[in-house]
Design a protein around this motif. Structure first.
Motif, PDB file in Angstrom:
ATOM      1  N   GLN A  57       0.856  -1.192   0.000  1.00 33.68           N
ATOM      2  CA  GLN A  57       0.000   0.000   0.000  1.00 33.68           C
ATOM      3  C   GLN A  57       0.889   1.238   0.000  1.00 33.68           C
ATOM      4  OE1 GLN A  57      -2.584   0.275   3.404  1.00 33.68           O
ATOM      5  NE2 GLN A  57      -3.982   1.720   2.439  1.00 33.68           N
ATOM      6  N   SER A  58       0.423   2.279  -0.661  1.00 35.77           N
ATOM      7  CA  SER A  58       1.193   3.525  -0.732  1.00 35.77           C
ATOM      8  C   SER A  58       0.747   4.478   0.372  1.00 35.77           C
ATOM      9  CB  SER A  58       0.996   4.188  -2.096  1.00 35.77           C
ATOM     10  OG  SER A  58       1.515   3.379  -3.119  1.00 35.77           O
ATOM     11  N   TYR A  59       1.732   5.197   0.944  1.00 41.78           N
ATOM     12  CA  TYR A  59       1.449   6.159   2.012  1.00 41.78           C
ATOM     13  C   TYR A  59       2.235   7.430   1.744  1.00 41.78           C
ATOM     14  CZ  TYR A  59       0.577   1.570   4.098  1.00 41.78           C
ATOM     15  OH  TYR A  59       0.167   0.293   4.322  1.00 41.78           O
ATOM     16  N   ARG A  60       1.553   8.558   1.971  1.00 45.77           N
ATOM     17  CA  ARG A  60       2.281   9.831   1.908  1.00 45.77           C
ATOM     18  C   ARG A  60       3.105  10.025   3.165  1.00 45.77           C
ATOM     19  NH1 ARG A  60      -1.811  14.392  -0.647  1.00 45.77           N
ATOM     20  NH2 ARG A  60      -1.962  13.461  -2.737  1.00 45.77           N
ATOM     21  N   GLU A  61       2.569   9.579   4.262  1.00 42.32           N
ATOM     22  CA  GLU A  61       3.276   9.632   5.534  1.00 42.32           C
ATOM     23  C   GLU A  61       2.797   8.475   6.389  1.00 42.32           C
ATOM     24  OE1 GLU A  61       0.332  12.852   7.739  1.00 42.32           O
ATOM     25  OE2 GLU A  61       2.298  13.485   7.024  1.00 42.32           O
ATOM     26  N   GLY A  62       3.580   8.136   7.415  1.00 44.94           N
ATOM     27  CA  GLY A  62       3.244   6.984   8.245  1.00 44.94           C
ATOM     28  C   GLY A  62       3.613   5.695   7.542  1.00 44.94           C
ATOM     29  N   GLY A  63       2.954   4.602   7.945  1.00 50.42           N
ATOM     30  CA  GLY A  63       3.260   3.306   7.363  1.00 50.42           C
ATOM     31  C   GLY A  63       2.121   2.343   7.573  1.00 50.42           C
ATOM     32  N   LEU A  64       2.445   1.053   7.431  1.00 52.05           N
ATOM     33  CA  LEU A  64       1.440   0.002   7.581  1.00 52.05           C
ATOM     34  C   LEU A  64       1.097  -0.178   9.054  1.00 52.05           C
ATOM     35  CD1 LEU A  64      -0.162  -2.354   6.259  1.00 52.05           C
ATOM     36  CD2 LEU A  64       1.852  -3.779   6.654  1.00 52.05           C
ATOM     37  N   ARG A  65      -0.196  -0.256   9.362  1.00 55.81           N
ATOM     38  CA  ARG A  65      -0.647  -0.437  10.747  1.00 55.81           C
ATOM     39  C   ARG A  65      -1.056  -1.888  11.008  1.00 55.81           C
ATOM     40  NH1 ARG A  65      -2.989   2.802  14.823  1.00 55.81           N
ATOM     41  NH2 ARG A  65      -1.619   4.403  13.972  1.00 55.81           N
ATOM     42  N   ASP A  66      -1.878  -2.479  10.124  1.00 55.38           N
ATOM     43  CA  ASP A  66      -2.379  -3.829  10.363  1.00 55.38           C
ATOM     44  C   ASP A  66      -2.802  -4.441   9.034  1.00 55.38           C
ATOM     45  OD1 ASP A  66      -3.055  -6.077  11.753  1.00 55.38           O
ATOM     46  OD2 ASP A  66      -4.899  -5.282  12.634  1.00 55.38           O
ATOM     47  N   ALA A  67      -3.066  -5.754   9.063  1.00 57.89           N
ATOM     48  CA  ALA A  67      -3.523  -6.457   7.869  1.00 57.89           C
ATOM     49  C   ALA A  67      -4.430  -7.600   8.279  1.00 57.89           C
ATOM     50  CB  ALA A  67      -2.335  -6.967   7.061  1.00 57.89           C
ATOM     51  N   ALA A  84     -11.787  -2.923  -2.540  1.00 58.44           N
ATOM     52  CA  ALA A  84     -10.870  -3.702  -3.377  1.00 58.44           C
ATOM     53  C   ALA A  84     -10.210  -2.792  -4.408  1.00 58.44           C
ATOM     54  CB  ALA A  84     -11.623  -4.831  -4.070  1.00 58.44           C
ATOM     55  N   GLY A  85      -8.962  -3.042  -4.693  1.00 61.72           N
ATOM     56  CA  GLY A  85      -8.211  -2.241  -5.664  1.00 61.72           C
ATOM     57  C   GLY A  85      -6.929  -2.943  -6.060  1.00 61.72           C
ATOM     58  N   ARG A  86      -6.102  -2.186  -6.744  1.00 58.28           N
ATOM     59  CA  ARG A  86      -4.819  -2.750  -7.179  1.00 58.28           C
ATOM     60  C   ARG A  86      -3.795  -2.663  -6.045  1.00 58.28           C
ATOM     61  NH1 ARG A  86      -2.980  -0.098 -12.672  1.00 58.28           N
ATOM     62  NH2 ARG A  86      -1.351  -1.687 -12.353  1.00 58.28           N
ATOM     63  N   ARG A  87      -2.980  -3.698  -5.937  1.00 60.12           N
ATOM     64  CA  ARG A  87      -1.920  -3.689  -4.924  1.00 60.12           C
ATOM     65  C   ARG A  87      -1.022  -2.467  -5.125  1.00 60.12           C
ATOM     66  NH1 ARG A  87       3.133  -4.860  -5.165  1.00 60.12           N
ATOM     67  NH2 ARG A  87       2.986  -5.911  -7.193  1.00 60.12           N
ATOM     68  N   ALA A  88      -0.592  -1.907  -4.021  1.00 58.65           N
ATOM     69  CA  ALA A  88       0.319  -0.748  -3.993  1.00 58.65           C
ATOM     70  C   ALA A  88      -0.399   0.572  -4.219  1.00 58.65           C
ATOM     71  CB  ALA A  88       1.455  -0.898  -5.001  1.00 58.65           C
ATOM     72  N   SER A  89      -1.745   0.560  -4.315  1.00 54.77           N
ATOM     73  CA  SER A  89      -2.474   1.834  -4.409  1.00 54.77           C
ATOM     74  C   SER A  89      -2.749   2.365  -3.007  1.00 54.77           C
ATOM     75  CB  SER A  89      -3.766   1.648  -5.197  1.00 54.77           C
ATOM     76  OG  SER A  89      -4.578   0.646  -4.604  1.00 54.77           O
ATOM     77  N   ALA A  90      -3.392   3.545  -2.918  1.00 55.55           N
ATOM     78  CA  ALA A  90      -3.550   4.204  -1.618  1.00 55.55           C
ATOM     79  C   ALA A  90      -4.699   3.641  -0.801  1.00 55.55           C
ATOM     80  CB  ALA A  90      -3.760   5.704  -1.830  1.00 55.55           C
ATOM     81  N   GLY A  91      -5.792   3.141  -1.449  1.00 57.46           N
ATOM     82  CA  GLY A  91      -6.942   2.639  -0.717  1.00 57.46           C
ATOM     83  C   GLY A  91      -7.939   3.729  -0.367  1.00 57.46           C
TER      84      GLY A  91
END
Length: 749
Positions: free
Chosen positions: A686-696, A724-731
Motif C-alpha cells: 500500500q502507498s502512504y504519503r506519511e506513516g506506514g502500515l498499521r495492520d492487515a 478492493a483495488g490494485r496492490r500498492a495503491s492508496a486505498g
C-alpha cells in the motif's frame, strides 16, 4: 613551547619525517619478520626457524637416536644461547610439540619423561625431562655436514646456522604446520609419508600428473590421533588444487553390547587437536543442560589408549542416530581448516596446492643431491691426490727415508725430488715410518681404483639431469622403507567414510512425550510453559510491573517460532521451555535479542503452513514456515526492514488481503498478487504519503471479511468489495464503526 635539541655530537639521532610513514615502515618490517622468521614454515623442510634450530642444536650436541638422552634444559640453553634469541619457555614449548606423538604424525624428538598428554595437561618442567633426536629427524638432517644446504650467521655473528635442512622426506605435509602471522596464517594437516613419497615418485615418472592423479596415492590427511574423515572426495580435490579448504574429521567409535538389549558406545579415537578432558566436560555439559536429548551418561575409562564410554538415554535409540546428534553438538566432529601458506625457496610467502608443494620439495632434494655430490667429489679428489703421493713414496721408500733422515728441509727436498705438491709432501711426512713400511702397492692401487670409479660416477651424475632425478627417486624409496605402511609408525591411522544420512532431530522428537502446553510470554520478555490449557489468563502471575503479552497453545513436540520487529525468526523447542512454576526465564538470555527489538508474533510451527510478513514501510511477501526455522541463537533474518521495523506476521488462511495504514485508509487485493519467498524485502502492499502500515487481515472471499472491536465482538463487513483495488495503491478511508485503533483485531487479541 619546549624545543628538544639533540645531544651534542649526535645530530643524526633525530629524523624529521611524517609519523604515518615512520609507523608504516616499521610495522611492515615487523610484519615481514613475523611472517618469515616465526609463523610460516619453509616448503622445503616444513619447519619454522625455532624447530629447525632445535633440531640442528641437538644434532650438534650428538643427541642421535642411539645416544643417551640429555636434559631438555641443556638443549634449550644451547638453542637460546647459540641460535634463537627468544624466551626459554617458547623454545621448550616448540621442543615439547616435536616430541608429542598425538601432535606430530612423525615425532622428530624422542622425549623421556612427562611431555604432556591428549587431555591437555602440560609437560613437566625442562629440568625434569630428557630428549634426543628421533629417527625421522635424522632423515631431515642427513647430509647437513656435507655442504647440502646454505648456512647463515647466527644472531650474534659468532656461529652459523642452516637456512633449511636437507629434508629426506616431505615433512611439510607429513607433519603439517599451523601459525598466525600478520595479515596471513597457515594451517596444514598431517599426511601419511609413504603416500606422499608415492606421489613424489609419480611426479618423477610423469611431471604432468594432475592433482587428481596424485590423489590416487595421497588419499587425504592422516592425523596422529586417527579418526574418521568424512569430507567428500570432490571437496578434498578442490582443497588440494587450491591449497585452501577444510577437512571434516570424526571420532572413531564402536558399539558394545552390555546385555538385556542394552548397549554402550565406545570412542577409541578423537579428532586431531581436540583435548579429551575438554571433550568429556563438553559432553557432560550437554547432558546437564539437556541439549543432548539422546545421551544418558559419559565416562572416561582411558588408560594409555583413548576409551570414552557413552551411554544412550534409552536402548531404543539407534547408535547411528545417537552419534549423529553428538557429532552436531560436540567436538566429536571437528573441521580442520586447510591453508597451505608457506615460504618458497626464495622466502616469499604464498599458498600452494598439493602438486606445487611436492614439486618444490623434489627440487630441493635435487639441489641437496647435487651439492652433496660436489662435496663428496672434492673429498675424493683430495684423497686421490694424497694416494698418488703415497704411491710415489712407496715405490721410492729408501730414498724417501734417506731424505727425511738426513736433509735439513725434507719437505722441499721431497717436492723437488719427486715433483710432489705441498699437500702430498705433508701427507708423506705425517706418515709414521712403520705405516710406510706396511703400505702395500696393491692396497693403495685398490683404494685409488675404487675412489676413481666413484669420482667418475659422481661426474656422470653431476652432468645428467635425468640421472639426478633418478637418484632422487632412489633416495625416496629408501626413506619409504623406514616410514612405509608396513612399519608401526608409517601405518595409516585416519580412515575414510561417508557420513550416514540419518535425521537425529526426528529421533529426538520421538523421545519427547507429546503433551499439550500453553506458552506464556510476558511484555518484558519472560517465557514459560504451563502444562495443559490455561483456562483463565487472569490468574497468571507476573513480576511487578509486567503483564501478559502472548498466550499460545502448543504441544511439547512443537517448534516455537518467534518473530521480532527486526525481521528475524527465532526457534525454540517447546520441550525445552522453562516450567510455569515460577516466572520463567528471560527470553533474551536464550536468544541473541537486543533490548530495543520487540516481539511481534509467537506461534507453534505447523508443517506446510504459510505466513504473510510485512514491514512498517508497507512491503511484504508470503513465507513458507519451514524457511523460518533456525535453532541458532542469532536467529534467521527473513524480512529485510528499514529503521521502522516489521509490522506483522499473519497466518495465510484465505485468498484476499486487507491492509490499513496509519492514515486510516484500507486497501483489499488478491493474495495471489504477493510473491512466495524464503527471505527478502517483498513487494509494496500500500502507498502512504506519511506513516506506514498499521495492520492487515487475510480472509476468504467466500466467507466474507470482518473485524473485532475492542470489546471482543465480531463485526461483519459485507461491503468489503468497495475497498478492493490494485496492490500498492492508496486505498479508501475505513468504513464507519471501524475501531479507532485502526486494527482489524485488538493488538493482543
Amino acid at each position: 613551547m619546549t624545543v628538544h635539541t639533540p645531544p651534542p655530537g649526535e645530530p643524526d639521532r633525530i629524523i624529521d619525517e611524517p609519523l604515518s610513514e615512520a609507523l608504516s615502515r616499521r610495522y611492515l618490517a615487523y610484519a615481514l619478520s613475523t611472517i618469515t622468521n616465526r609463523a610460516l614454515p619453509d616448503v622445503r623442510d616444513g619447519l619454522k626457524p625455532v624447530h629447525r634450530r632445535v633440531l640442528y642444536a641437538m644434532n650438534q650436541m650428538r643427541l642421535n637416536p642411539d645416544a643417551a638422552a640429555r636434559k631438555c634444559a641443556k638443549v634449550v640453553g644451547e638453542v637460546m644461547g647459540q641460535y634463537h634469541p627468544h624466551g626459554d619457555q617458547a623454545i621448550y614449548d616448540a621442543l615439547v610439540r616435536l616430541a608429542q606423538d598425538f601432535a606430530q604424525r612423525y615425532p622428530l624428538v624422542n622425549g623421556q619423561g612427562n611431555f604432556g598428554n591428549i587431555d591437555g595437561d602440560n609437560a613437566a618442567a625442562m629440568r625434569y625431562t630428557e630428549c634426543k633426536l628421533a629417527p625421522a629427524a635424522q632423515l631431515l638432517l642427513e647430509g647437513i655436514d656435507e655442504d647440502a644446504v646454505d648456512f647463515r650467521p647466527t644472531y650474534d655473528g659468532e656461529d652459523e646456522e642452516p637456512v633449511v635442512l636437507p629434508a629426506g622426506f616431505p615433512n611439510l605435509l607429513a607433519n603439517g604446520s599451523s601459525g598466525i602471522a600478520v595479515g596471513m596464517a597457515t594451517s596444514i594437516p598431517p599426511h601419511n609419508a609413504a603416500e606422499l613419497i608415492d606421489a613424489c615418485l609419480l611426479l618423477l615418472d610423469n611431471p604432468d600428473a594432475t592433482t587428481a592423479d596424485l590423489m590416487a596415492h595421497v588419499q587425504g590427511p592422516d592425523f596422529p590421533t586417527g579418526g574418521v574423515i568424512v569430507e567428500p572426495r570432490a571437496s578434498l580435490l578442490e582443497t588440494y588444487e587450491t591449497g585452501r579448504g577444510g577437512v571434516r574429521v570424526r571420532a572413531a567409535w564402536s558399539r558394545e553390547d552390555t546385555g538385556r538389549g542394552t548397549y554402550q558406545i565406545v570412542v577409541t579415537e578423537i579428532p586431531y587437536q581436540v583435548k579429551k578432558a575438554d571433550l568429556v566436560e563438553q559432553l557432560a555439559g550437554l547432558i546437564e543442560t539437556k541439549k543432548a536429548a539422546l545421551l544418558g551418561d559419559v565416562r572416561d575409562e582411558s588408560a594409555e589408549d583413548v576409551r570414552l564410554v557413552l551411554e544412550p538415554k534409552s536402548r531404543n535409540v539407534e547408535p547411528e542416530v545417537l552419534m549423529e546428534s553428538l557429532f552436531r553438538l560436540s567436538a566429536l566432529e571437528s573441521r580442520f581448516p586447510v591453508n597451505i601458506n608457506v615460504l618458497d625457496a626464495r622466502g616469499t610467502p604464498g599458498v600452494m596446492g598439493l602438486k606445487q608443494a611436492l614439486v618444490a620439495f623434489l627440487e630441493h632434494r635435487r639441489e641437496v643431491l647435487v651439492r652433496r655430490g660436489r662435496h663428496r667429489l672434492a673429498k675424493i679428489e683430495a684423497r686421490l691426490h694424497i694416494l698418488d703421493g703415497l704411491l710415489i713414496a712407496f715405490l721410492n721408500l729408501d730414498e724417501v727415508i734417506r731424505i727425511v733422515r738426513y736433509e735439513d728441509e725434507p719437505k722441499a727436498k721431497l717436492i723437488a725430488a719427486f715433483e710432489l705438491t705441498e699437500i702430498q709432501a705433508e701427507a708423506i711426512l705425517n706418515t709414521r715410518l712403520r705405516q710406510l713400511a706396511r703400505l702395500e702397492e696393491m692396497e693403495i692401487r685398490r683404494e685409488h681404483a675404487e675412489l676413481s670409479q666413484e669420482r667418475d660416477e659422481l661426474l656422470k651424475m653431476l652432468g645428467s639431469d635425468k640421472l639426478q632425478w633418478r637418484l632422487v627417486g632412489v633416495g625416496l624409496k629408501d626413506v619409504r622403507g623406514v616410514l612405509g605402511p608396513e612399519t608401526t609408525l608409517g601405518k595409516r591411522r585416519s580412515i575414510f567414510a561417508e557420513a550416514p544420512t540419518v535425521d537425529p532431530d526426528a529421533a529426538i522428537e520421538a523421545m519427547v512425550v507429546r503433551e499439550p502446553i500453553t506458552v506464556i510470554l510476558s511484555e518484558r520478555g519472560w517465557i514459560r510453559a504451563a502444562k495443559g490449557k490455561v483456562e483463565d489468563p487472569s490468574e497468571l502471575k507476573f513480576k511487578e510491573g509486567d503483564k501478559l503479552a502472548f498466550l499460545v497453545p502448543a504441544e511439547t513436540t512443537d517448534k516455537l517460532l518467534i518473530f521480532a520487529t527486526d525481521g528475524r525468526f527465532f526457534t525454540l523447542g517447546c520441550d525445552k521451555l522453562p516450567s510455569a512454576r515460577g516466572h520463567g526465564e528471560p527470553l533474551r538470555l536464550m536468544l541473541d535479542l537486543d533490548d530495543k527489538v520487540g516481539i511481534l508474533a509467537v506461534f507453534p510451527h505447523k508443517p506446510g503452513s504459510k505466513r504473510l510478513l510485512a514491514s512498517r514501510a508497507g512491503y511484504g511477501f508470503i513465507l513458507p514456515e519451514e524457511e523460518a526455522i533456525a535453532f541458532r541463537r542469532a536467529g534467521k533474518q527473513v524480512l529485510n526492514v528499514d529503521a521502522k521495523g516489521a509490522a506483522l506476521c499473519l497466518p495465510v488462511t484465505g485468498d484476499q488481503v486487507a491492509v490499513i495504514g496509519d492514515n486510516g485508509k484500507i486497501l483489499i487485493f488478491p493474495l495471489s498478487e504477493l510473491p512466495e519467498m524464503p527471505r527478502g524485502k517483498g513487494v509494496k502492499l500500500q502507498s502512504y504519503r506519511e506513516g506506514g502500515l498499521r495492520d492487515a487481515l487475510v480472509f476468504d472471499s467466500a466467507e466474507g471479511a470482518s473485524w473485532i472491536d475492542p470489546a471482543g465482538r465480531t463485526r461483519a463487513w459485507p461491503e468489503w468489495g468497495q475497498w478492493a483495488g490494485r496492490r500498492a495503491s492508496a486505498g479508501k478511508v475505513a468504513p464507519k464503526g471501524f475501531p479507532a485503533g485502526k486494527r482489524f483485531k485488538p493488538k493482543q487479541a
